[in-house]
Design a protein around this motif. Structure first.
Motif, PDB file in Angstrom:
ATOM      1  N   HIS A   1      32.595  35.125  49.511  1.00 45.99           N
ATOM      2  CA  HIS A   1      33.031  34.099  48.400  1.00 45.99           C
ATOM      3  C   HIS A   1      33.701  34.794  47.298  1.00 45.99           C
ATOM      4  O   HIS A   1      34.173  34.002  46.501  1.00 45.99           O
ATOM      5  N   LEU A   2      33.315  35.708  46.847  1.00 50.70           N
ATOM      6  CA  LEU A   2      33.591  36.480  45.620  1.00 50.70           C
ATOM      7  C   LEU A   2      34.963  36.735  45.402  1.00 50.70           C
ATOM      8  O   LEU A   2      35.720  36.917  46.433  1.00 50.70           O
ATOM      9  N   ALA A   3      35.510  36.578  44.155  1.00 49.08           N
ATOM     10  CA  ALA A   3      36.824  36.997  43.894  1.00 49.08           C
ATOM     11  C   ALA A   3      36.933  38.342  43.979  1.00 49.08           C
ATOM     12  O   ALA A   3      36.265  39.218  43.978  1.00 49.08           O
ATOM     13  N   PRO A   4      38.452  38.741  44.295  1.00 46.89           N
ATOM     14  CA  PRO A   4      38.709  39.967  44.361  1.00 46.89           C
ATOM     15  C   PRO A   4      38.540  41.225  43.016  1.00 46.89           C
ATOM     16  O   PRO A   4      38.318  42.217  43.358  1.00 46.89           O
ATOM     17  N   TYR A   5      38.464  40.266  41.776  1.00 46.83           N
ATOM     18  CA  TYR A   5      37.942  41.429  40.787  1.00 46.83           C
ATOM     19  C   TYR A   5      36.510  41.557  40.429  1.00 46.83           C
ATOM     20  O   TYR A   5      36.059  41.927  39.726  1.00 46.83           O
ATOM     21  N   ALA A   6      35.750  40.957  41.411  1.00 45.90           N
ATOM     22  CA  ALA A   6      34.350  40.926  41.451  1.00 45.90           C
ATOM     23  C   ALA A   6      33.765  42.335  41.832  1.00 45.90           C
ATOM     24  O   ALA A   6      34.677  42.910  42.567  1.00 45.90           O
ATOM     25  N   ALA A   7      32.467  42.860  41.482  1.00 43.61           N
ATOM     26  CA  ALA A   7      32.131  43.820  42.263  1.00 43.61           C
ATOM     27  C   ALA A   7      31.513  43.552  43.246  1.00 43.61           C
ATOM     28  O   ALA A   7      30.683  42.763  43.431  1.00 43.61           O
ATOM     29  N   HIS A   8      31.813  44.318  44.481  1.00 39.71           N
ATOM     30  CA  HIS A   8      31.264  44.122  45.921  1.00 39.71           C
ATOM     31  C   HIS A   8      30.573  45.270  46.280  1.00 39.71           C
ATOM     32  O   HIS A   8      30.786  46.322  46.031  1.00 39.71           O
ATOM     33  N   SER A   9      29.288  45.148  46.844  1.00 36.50           N
ATOM     34  CA  SER A   9      28.728  46.019  47.342  1.00 36.50           C
ATOM     35  C   SER A   9      29.329  47.200  48.450  1.00 36.50           C
ATOM     36  O   SER A   9      29.246  48.282  48.261  1.00 36.50           O
ATOM     37  N   ALA A  10      30.267  46.672  48.987  1.00 37.41           N
ATOM     38  CA  ALA A  10      30.811  47.469  49.955  1.00 37.41           C
ATOM     39  C   ALA A  10      31.754  48.549  49.587  1.00 37.41           C
ATOM     40  O   ALA A  10      31.941  49.488  50.094  1.00 37.41           O
TER      41      ALA A  10
ATOM     42  N   SER B   1      41.613  43.566  41.093  1.00 37.71           N
ATOM     43  CA  SER B   1      40.559  44.373  41.519  1.00 37.71           C
ATOM     44  C   SER B   1      39.676  44.698  40.161  1.00 37.71           C
ATOM     45  O   SER B   1      40.067  44.319  39.078  1.00 37.71           O
ATOM     46  N   LEU B   2      38.468  45.248  40.655  1.00 39.46           N
ATOM     47  CA  LEU B   2      37.615  45.803  39.689  1.00 39.46           C
ATOM     48  C   LEU B   2      38.250  46.702  38.814  1.00 39.46           C
ATOM     49  O   LEU B   2      38.053  46.826  37.443  1.00 39.46           O
ATOM     50  N   ASP B   3      39.224  47.686  39.343  1.00 44.77           N
ATOM     51  CA  ASP B   3      39.822  48.552  38.368  1.00 44.77           C
ATOM     52  C   ASP B   3      40.656  47.979  37.267  1.00 44.77           C
ATOM     53  O   ASP B   3      40.972  48.372  36.394  1.00 44.77           O
ATOM     54  N   ASP B   4      41.440  46.614  37.676  1.00 42.21           N
ATOM     55  CA  ASP B   4      42.274  45.948  36.978  1.00 42.21           C
ATOM     56  C   ASP B   4      41.306  45.405  35.678  1.00 42.21           C
ATOM     57  O   ASP B   4      41.734  45.541  34.381  1.00 42.21           O
ATOM     58  N   VAL B   5      39.842  44.972  35.988  1.00 41.26           N
ATOM     59  CA  VAL B   5      39.337  44.411  34.870  1.00 41.26           C
ATOM     60  C   VAL B   5      38.839  45.719  34.226  1.00 41.26           C
ATOM     61  O   VAL B   5      38.712  45.603  32.786  1.00 41.26           O
ATOM     62  N   ARG B   6      38.288  46.852  34.490  1.00 40.32           N
ATOM     63  CA  ARG B   6      38.134  48.075  33.668  1.00 40.32           C
ATOM     64  C   ARG B   6      39.350  48.604  32.746  1.00 40.32           C
ATOM     65  O   ARG B   6      39.159  48.956  31.696  1.00 40.32           O
ATOM     66  N   ASN B   7      40.546  48.215  33.149  1.00 46.78           N
ATOM     67  CA  ASN B   7      41.567  48.831  32.431  1.00 46.78           C
ATOM     68  C   ASN B   7      42.070  47.416  31.598  1.00 46.78           C
ATOM     69  O   ASN B   7      42.951  47.570  30.860  1.00 46.78           O
ATOM     70  N   ALA B   8      41.595  46.329  31.630  1.00 42.62           N
ATOM     71  CA  ALA B   8      41.922  45.278  30.856  1.00 42.62           C
ATOM     72  C   ALA B   8      41.143  45.272  29.363  1.00 42.62           C
ATOM     73  O   ALA B   8      40.059  45.831  29.364  1.00 42.62           O
ATOM     74  N   PRO B   9      41.795  44.379  28.430  1.00 42.88           N
ATOM     75  CA  PRO B   9      40.592  44.091  27.306  1.00 42.88           C
ATOM     76  C   PRO B   9      39.329  43.514  27.838  1.00 42.88           C
ATOM     77  O   PRO B   9      39.367  42.949  28.971  1.00 42.88           O
ATOM     78  N   PRO B  10      38.377  42.984  27.034  1.00 42.90           N
ATOM     79  CA  PRO B  10      37.168  42.315  27.334  1.00 42.90           C
ATOM     80  C   PRO B  10      37.628  40.949  27.894  1.00 42.90           C
ATOM     81  O   PRO B  10      38.296  40.150  27.242  1.00 42.90           O
ATOM     82  N   LEU B  11      37.081  40.496  28.841  1.00 42.68           N
ATOM     83  CA  LEU B  11      37.595  39.199  29.519  1.00 42.68           C
ATOM     84  C   LEU B  11      36.565  38.248  29.402  1.00 42.68           C
ATOM     85  O   LEU B  11      36.753  36.947  29.381  1.00 42.68           O
ATOM     86  N   VAL B  12      35.114  38.519  29.228  1.00 47.13           N
ATOM     87  CA  VAL B  12      34.151  37.552  28.947  1.00 47.13           C
ATOM     88  C   VAL B  12      34.147  37.414  27.535  1.00 47.13           C
ATOM     89  O   VAL B  12      33.475  38.179  26.700  1.00 47.13           O
ATOM     90  N   ALA B  13      34.221  36.233  27.049  1.00 51.30           N
ATOM     91  CA  ALA B  13      34.327  35.894  25.490  1.00 51.30           C
ATOM     92  C   ALA B  13      34.153  34.383  25.490  1.00 51.30           C
ATOM     93  O   ALA B  13      34.428  33.532  26.246  1.00 51.30           O
TER      94      ALA B  13
END
Length: 406
Positions: free
Chosen positions: A21-30, A287-299
């Protein structure tokens, strides 16, 4: 230990099913970047659930019950401790993560582990230990939390520490100096390049502030150090306090305080979710890599962030600098400094496991984050003191410096 030995996961049916159910930009165990030591995958839980469970069963986690937030543990049974704070952070963070469709298990693991390296006596103890360690690489509680999960816990036959996933360790490392970041390999790289951690780590970071600002208000009122009349000057408090009184005109005392704080926390959480969703829609990470390359998103929104900052300034001025809090902080610094001095002068006073084996070694390349027994004698002393609870530190100080006639 070098990060190059890290295990890379390939995913299991369990992790895929539980995280579908997780979004594609979430961290996935796999797709985790793995553990430092290879292990067989879990069969009835995800990798991040395994991390969470290991943290809950750790010795350092149990010690949080007797480590202070603002008030030293013996000052009252109802004041927050590092343990209750960590549980409150986890609750807030999971609520946010669920609404954003990111990994609740990872955000919970980070939240529960973020204070494992805190010293006794809160920030006063940390500042004192940092000063004692100034000539030995300093002391940072985030690095100490990493040392706890990487090296200091002794639960498993195959390795020191808890052998947590990269993403959990990354989230625990909330702050890090550039000097220490260079020693941590790819775990410290983001502090040098300006990249961001996962959304889950960002959520845990903000949830930490929401939790401690509001429970410090509660503890400050309970202690009598903050009069209600003073809080009326803070808009975030005043707005929700008046709304609670308007809806429930007959309530007062603790019930009114709890109702006000409940409303403040709800406002902060809802605003955080809404603003973060707006940021995600604007940046559109895939993707998670997109999150890492973006400015802070949680605010928070600018308005709510300003209100929260005003509350934080109020607490700094009126609670953290209250003369009775300062008196206890001064005692705490004396205890930590005294313990460090005594153990430095004669390391034979230390338990055998914290005495350097053979000649004292130079600081190793990653000594600031551990390892347990390969660093200098000073680092071993810092590990020992940082692991103490408030009351254990007080008893240890008494054993070393007080002559008892009884």
């Amino acid at each position: 230990m070098s990060e190059t030995k890290r295990q890379i996961f390939v995913g299991t049916p369990t992790s895929f099913a539980m995280e579908a159910h997780l979004a594609p930009y979430a961290a996935h165990s796999a797709t985790s970047r793995g553990r430092r030591y290879a292990e067989a995958p879990p069969t009835a839980r995800t990798e991040f659930q395994r991390d969470r469970d290991r943290i809950v069963h750790s010795t350092a986690f149990r010690r949080l019950e007797y480590k202070t937030q603002v008030f030293v543990n013996h000052e009252g049974d109802l004041f927050r401790t590092r343990l209750t704070h960590s549980l409150e952070v986890a609750q807030i963070a999971r609520s946010v993560a669920r609404n954003l469709r990111v990994n609740e298990d990872l955000v919970e693991a980070i939240s529960l582990a973020h204070d494992l390296g805190h010293t006794p006596f809160g920030h006063a103890g940390q500042d004192a230990l940092h000063e004692c360690m100034r000539d030995h690489g300093g002391f940072e509680h985030n690095l100490q939390s990493l040392a706890v999960v990487d090296q200091l816990e002794e639960h498993y036959g195959a390795f020191n520490g808890l052998n947590l996933c990269f993403e959990t360790r990354e989230g625990i490392l909330k702050h890090c100096s550039r000097e220490n970041a260079r020693k941590l390999g790819d775990l410290g790289e983001r502090f040098l390049t300006g990249r961001q951690p996962s959304i889950e780590a960002q959520i845990a970071n903000v949830a930490d502030e929401i939790a401690y600002n509001n429970h410090d208000v509660d503890d400050g009122l309970r202690s009598g150090f903050i009069p209600l009349e003073q809080l009326a000057e803070v808009s975030l408090w005043h707005t929700h306090h008046e709304a609670a009184r308007s809806e429930y005109p007959r309530i007062d005392g603790r019930r009114l305080i709890h109702e006000t704080i409940r409303r403040i926390i709800n406002t902060l959480i809802v605003d955080l979710i809404d603003t973060t969703n707006d940021n995600l829609a604007r940046i559109a990470p895939e993707s998670l890599d997109d999150v890492r390359n973006a400015p802070p998103l949680v605010a928070h929104s600018e308005e709510v962030a300003a209100q929260a900052a005003a509350l934080k300034r109020f607490l700094f001025k009126n609670l953290y600098r209250h003369y009775r809090v300062m008196r206890m902080a001064n005692k705490a610094r004396r205890v930590v400094t005294g313990l460090f001095g005594a153990f430095t002068e004669d390391p034979r006073l230390l338990p055998p496991s914290y005495q350097a084996r053979g000649p004292v070694a130079e600081e190793s390349a990653n000594d600031a984050a551990g390892p347990t027994y390969n660093g200098s004698q000073a680092r071993l002393i810092a590990h020992y003191i940082a692991g103490m609870t408030d009351r254990y530190a007080l008893k240890e100080y008494q054993r070393l410096f007080v002559i008892d006639d009884n």
